[in-house]
Design a protein around this motif. Structure first.
Motif, PDB file in Angstrom:
ATOM      1  N   ARG A   1       0.937  -1.319  -0.080  1.00 41.92           N
ATOM      2  CA  ARG A   1      -0.002  -0.134  -0.082  1.00 41.92           C
ATOM      3  C   ARG A   1       0.703   1.272   0.028  1.00 41.92           C
ATOM      4  O   ARG A   1       1.841   1.436   0.922  1.00 41.92           O
ATOM      5  CB  ARG A   1      -1.047  -0.025   1.105  1.00 41.92           C
ATOM      6  N   ILE A   2       0.583   2.232  -0.931  1.00 39.60           N
ATOM      7  CA  ILE A   2       1.312   3.374  -0.964  1.00 39.60           C
ATOM      8  C   ILE A   2       0.316   4.612  -0.540  1.00 39.60           C
ATOM      9  O   ILE A   2      -0.753   4.915  -1.350  1.00 39.60           O
ATOM     10  CB  ILE A   2       1.906   3.725  -2.353  1.00 39.60           C
ATOM     11  N   PHE A   3       0.402   5.535   0.274  1.00 40.86           N
ATOM     12  CA  PHE A   3      -0.598   6.421   0.802  1.00 40.86           C
ATOM     13  C   PHE A   3       0.104   7.345   1.577  1.00 40.86           C
ATOM     14  O   PHE A   3       1.384   7.676   1.403  1.00 40.86           O
ATOM     15  CB  PHE A   3      -1.352   5.526   1.841  1.00 40.86           C
TER      16      PHE A   3
ATOM     17  N   GLU B   1      -3.587  10.068  -5.064  1.00 39.94           N
ATOM     18  CA  GLU B   1      -4.395   8.799  -4.857  1.00 39.94           C
ATOM     19  C   GLU B   1      -3.626   7.673  -4.418  1.00 39.94           C
ATOM     20  O   GLU B   1      -2.547   7.253  -4.852  1.00 39.94           O
ATOM     21  CB  GLU B   1      -5.142   8.573  -6.260  1.00 39.94           C
ATOM     22  N   GLU B   2      -4.179   6.911  -3.230  1.00 40.65           N
ATOM     23  CA  GLU B   2      -3.569   5.910  -2.508  1.00 40.65           C
ATOM     24  C   GLU B   2      -3.499   4.751  -3.776  1.00 40.65           C
ATOM     25  O   GLU B   2      -4.215   4.660  -4.772  1.00 40.65           O
ATOM     26  CB  GLU B   2      -4.360   5.299  -1.706  1.00 40.65           C
TER      27      GLU B   2
ATOM     28  N   THR C   1      -2.498   0.740  -4.448  1.00 42.80           N
ATOM     29  CA  THR C   1      -2.133  -0.860  -3.604  1.00 42.80           C
ATOM     30  C   THR C   1      -1.873  -1.942  -4.817  1.00 42.80           C
ATOM     31  O   THR C   1      -2.543  -1.820  -5.539  1.00 42.80           O
ATOM     32  CB  THR C   1      -3.537  -1.185  -2.867  1.00 42.80           C
TER      33      THR C   1
ATOM     34  N   VAL D   1       2.656   6.659  -8.881  1.00 43.56           N
ATOM     35  CA  VAL D   1       2.148   7.711  -7.885  1.00 43.56           C
ATOM     36  C   VAL D   1       2.303   9.079  -8.287  1.00 43.56           C
ATOM     37  O   VAL D   1       3.552   9.377  -8.585  1.00 43.56           O
ATOM     38  CB  VAL D   1       3.236   7.198  -6.481  1.00 43.56           C
TER      39      VAL D   1
ATOM     40  N   GLY E   1       4.000  -1.427   3.388  1.00 48.01           N
ATOM     41  CA  GLY E   1       3.335   0.044   3.152  1.00 48.01           C
ATOM     42  C   GLY E   1       4.331   0.962   3.065  1.00 48.01           C
ATOM     43  O   GLY E   1       5.410   1.147   3.650  1.00 48.01           O
TER      44      GLY E   1
ATOM     45  N   GLU F   1       4.756   5.191   3.263  1.00 48.77           N
ATOM     46  CA  GLU F   1       3.531   6.372   3.631  1.00 48.77           C
ATOM     47  C   GLU F   1       4.460   7.800   3.492  1.00 48.77           C
ATOM     48  O   GLU F   1       5.577   7.647   4.014  1.00 48.77           O
ATOM     49  CB  GLU F   1       3.159   6.317   5.096  1.00 48.77           C
TER      50      GLU F   1
END
Length: 200
Positions: free
Chosen positions: A47-49, A54-55, A57, A100, A168, A170
């Motif tokens: 997960r990239i958030f 926009e996130e 996954t 991303v 993840g 972040e």
């Protein structure tokens, strides 16, 4: 090998081993908590958030289908071992970042791993050309003890920054400590500056 060649070889080796480090040919296993053993890879994702437009996954299959390349580097652990000439296969950070769109205020990265383990990086260190997502080491898939299926590899910093069992990424505006940083490790971790602990 004559005396001059031996001297040059020792000097070259010294240039590659930071202060206080000891050379090893093994690959020591160090971690906090239990080793995760994956049986159903459909449950794994990345997960990239955070400060992204926009996130994103990525499923296991999506991540494993990304283009890979070979990397060669030296790695240095805060516990004082160094391992030279590691050969990895992995995915470039730039390849993942093509998916991303960062917000302009993104300055730092927190890497999230299994069991709530985290570590922080300035975004410049995360996106450095020598940083990558490791999948194989020495021609073999990573073992569970070394971070299977994916670990971050940031060879210019102490190896705790190369989070095993990555899950993840972040993006943040301000730096904050991860797990080991909250427990006394240095916020940055440059092995050439011996930045082992927060009082160094």
């Amino acid at each position: 090998m004559n005396f001059e060649q031996r001297s040059e070889s020792k000097a070259s080796l010294a240039d590659r081993i930071p202060p206080g480090q000891t050379l090893t040919t093994g690959f020591p296993v160090l971690h906090y908590g239990d080793v995760p053993y994956y049986r159903d890879m459909s449950k794994w994702n990345l997960r990239i958030f955070g400060l992204v437009e926009e996130e994103v996954t990525l499923s296991y299959n999506e991540f494993m289908s990304l283009p890979r390349q070979e990397y060669k580097n030296d790695i240095h652990c805060v516990t004082t071992w160094s391992k030279l000439d590691n050969v990895w296969e992995g995915v470039a950070v730039s390849t993942v970042m093509e998916r991303v769109k960062l917000k302009p205020e993104a300055r730092y990265v927190m890497l999230h791993a299994e069991q709530g383990w985290t570590t922080n990086l300035p975004i410049e260190d995360f996106t450095r050309e020598t940083s990558f997502f490791g999948i194989k080491h020495g021609g073999e898939l990573l073992t569970p003890e070394h971070g299977y299926p994916v670990r971050m590899v940031v060879p210019h910093l102490y190896f705790w920054k190369s989070a095993k069992w990555l899950r993840g990424i972040e993006f943040m505006e301000k730096d904050k400590p991860g797990f080991w940083e909250r427990n006394g490790y240095h916020m940055y971790g440059d092995p050439w500056q011996s930045q082992r602990y927060d009082f160094d």
